[in-house]
Scaffold this active site. Structure first.
Site, PDB file in Angstrom:
ATOM      1  N   GLU A  55       0.950  -1.933   0.042  1.00 15.43           N
ATOM      2  CA  GLU A  55       0.093   0.325  -0.532  1.00 15.43           C
ATOM      3  C   GLU A  55       0.660   1.334  -0.153  1.00 15.43           C
ATOM      4  O   GLU A  55       0.310   2.766  -0.434  1.00 15.43           O
ATOM      5  CB  GLU A  55      -0.678   0.050   1.282  1.00 15.43           C
ATOM      6  CG  GLU A  55      -1.649   1.258   1.351  1.00 15.43           C
ATOM      7  CD  GLU A  55      -2.027   1.727   3.037  1.00 15.43           C
ATOM      8  OE1 GLU A  55      -1.144   3.482   3.089  1.00 15.43           O
ATOM      9  OE2 GLU A  55      -2.093   1.080   3.327  1.00 15.43           O
ATOM     10  N   GLU A 132       6.746   3.996  11.638  1.00 14.52           N
ATOM     11  CA  GLU A 132       5.458   3.956  12.187  1.00 14.52           C
ATOM     12  C   GLU A 132       5.178   2.311  13.294  1.00 14.52           C
ATOM     13  O   GLU A 132       3.347   2.646  13.965  1.00 14.52           O
ATOM     14  CB  GLU A 132       4.509   3.177  11.177  1.00 14.52           C
ATOM     15  CG  GLU A 132       2.672   3.641  10.608  1.00 14.52           C
ATOM     16  CD  GLU A 132       2.608   3.149   9.489  1.00 14.52           C
ATOM     17  OE1 GLU A 132       1.276   3.456   9.348  1.00 14.52           O
ATOM     18  OE2 GLU A 132       2.789   2.965   8.695  1.00 14.52           O
TER      19      GLU A 132
END
Length: 425
Positions: A55, A132
């Site tokens: 993604e 992240e």
């Protein structure tokens, strides 16, 4: 309440790609989404996190556009482009003015059809995703939910983190990403959804011009429903000022006929400021700042989970109060007007959530993926209104069983002892 007729149309292209539109002629925006009907739960342990990695990677350049060119072109038309990976889907979406649909469609299609997966970009993005992961680990409320799910559905892909782990993310190389992309990004595994000031036939023609050559493919084989592990899990983290807790039980899957009853039960329990948990634990006792319950339904299972953050010396008291509300919902009639308030709250949330083209676009795609039909607002409202107090109590009895309760605690836990006898409801 005014009856609403939704102008929804659907067409399946020869290669199996499903295109759905909803015309909203009273607005100027159009939201477009490309949805893949597989997500992180369809990954093996070795590939955990690869859906999310891809993604990210599709935004890093295509055969004809650099990452900077993609960003500049979207900005030049005032568009908002985004993407997300979930347990059971991946979505790439963009929202623009109706006059820019052709440009938006061209950019979005290029992203999902022609990514290049350049080796240097993979190395760079690996670092971004590792950061992240660290960010989620530094967010206590996010981390406690992640730990809860990993233990609740232990060993099953549904319980594994969407981002993957440090080990899996570091292992992804170009050939692995390309192979996974080719397997997943196929027409039979996609839904193309659009809502706003858009004309169906023209939009389908534009989509077909981009996607007709895409291989048909199909939805990947199902990983099967997970087995619930109702255990108590304690994770010591001395750096936290609060103890974070998640306490949950199995819940019906997304397509279950009792879903409206479950939604109302969740609303009554912890779905807002007037809910039982908020009023009892926060307003009356002052034991927490944040407490709520949340439903997470999937295609073959689900969970109902209560979250709270409190001090270590109050954690057991908060757990006792949550279990007491579980028990009361099973054994005592609802308070006068309680179901009515929950029904009105749920209806209001539903109607407000569908006011934008982006929310309508998402609603179309999710209904197609899970039901292969579209529920009108009036039908949904009628189903919510039809739920009775006896049905809510019966659902509470079905869900809140002591041998099904799972609990995760995160924080300074020195001297804190728990056993299953304390999870009585």
């Amino acid at each position: 309440m005014v009856k609403e007729t939704r102008n929804i149309r659907r067409q399946v292209l020869p290669n199996g790609l499903t295109v759905i539109t909803e015309q909203m002629s009273h607005i100027r925006s159009v939201s477009i989404g490309i949805w893949l009907k597989t997500g992180s739960r369809d990954e093996t342990s070795e590939w955990n996190g690869i859906s999310h990695f891809i993604e990210h990677m599709v935004f890093k350049g295509t055969e004809t556009r650099t990452a900077e060119a993609i960003a500049r072109q979207v900005d030049s038309i005032g568009g908002n482009m985004d993407a997300f990976t979930a347990k059971e889907c991946i979505c790439f979406n963009i929202k623009v003015l109706d006059e820019h649909v052709a440009t938006a469609l061209d950019v979005l299609s290029d992203l999902v059809l022609n990514p290049v997966f350049a080796a240097e970009e993979i190395a760079r993005e690996r670092g971004v995703i590792l950061e992240e992961i660290k960010m989620d680990e530094d967010s206590p409320d996010t981390l406690v939910h992640e730990i809860f799910m990993q233990n609740f559905w232990k060993g099953h892909p549904l319980g594994k983190p969407i981002l993957g782990t440090r080990e899996t993310v570091r292992s992804f190389e170009q050939n692995t990403l390309v192979r996974f992309f080719e397997q997943r990004f196929q027409a039979g595994n996609m839904v193309f959804s659009a809502a706003g000031n858009i004309e169906h036939d023209s939009f389908v023609e534009q989509v077909a011009s981009h996607f007709n050559s895409l291989a048909p493919g199909s939805v990947l084989s199902d990983s099967g429903a997970p087995t619930v592990t109702p255990r108590i899990h304690l994770r010591n983290k001395k750096s936290l000022e609060q103890v974070q807790l998640c306490l949950g039980v199995p819940a019906p899957p997304i397509g279950d006929e009792s879903r409206y009853t479950t939604l109302l039960l969740n609303t009554i329990l912890g779905g807002g400021m007037s809910s039982r948990l908020f009023q009892t634990v926060r307003e009356e006792r002052g034991l927490v700042y944040a407490i709520y319950s949340d439903l997470a339904p999937y295609r073959d299972t689900g969970s109902l989970c209560v979250y709270a953050g409190t001090s270590a010396d109050r954690a057991l008291q908060v757990i006792d109060l949550i279990m007491e509300e579980f028990r009361r919902l099973k054994t005592e009639p609802l308070q006068p007007g309680e179901l009515r308030r929950a029904q009105d709250q749920l209806k209001g949330n539903l109607l407000l959530s569908l006011e934008s083209s982006m929310s309508r676009m998402s609603n179309l795609a999710r209904q197609q993926m899970y039901f292969e039909r579209f529920f009108g607002l009036d039908e949904i409202i009628d189903r919510v209104e039809a739920v009775t107090e006896d049905e809510v109590m019966a659902m509470a009895t079905e869900l809140f069983k002591p041998d099904k309760v799972a609990l995760t605690l995160l924080g300074r836990l020195d001297g804190l002892h728990l056993n299953r006898s304390q999870l009585v409801c």
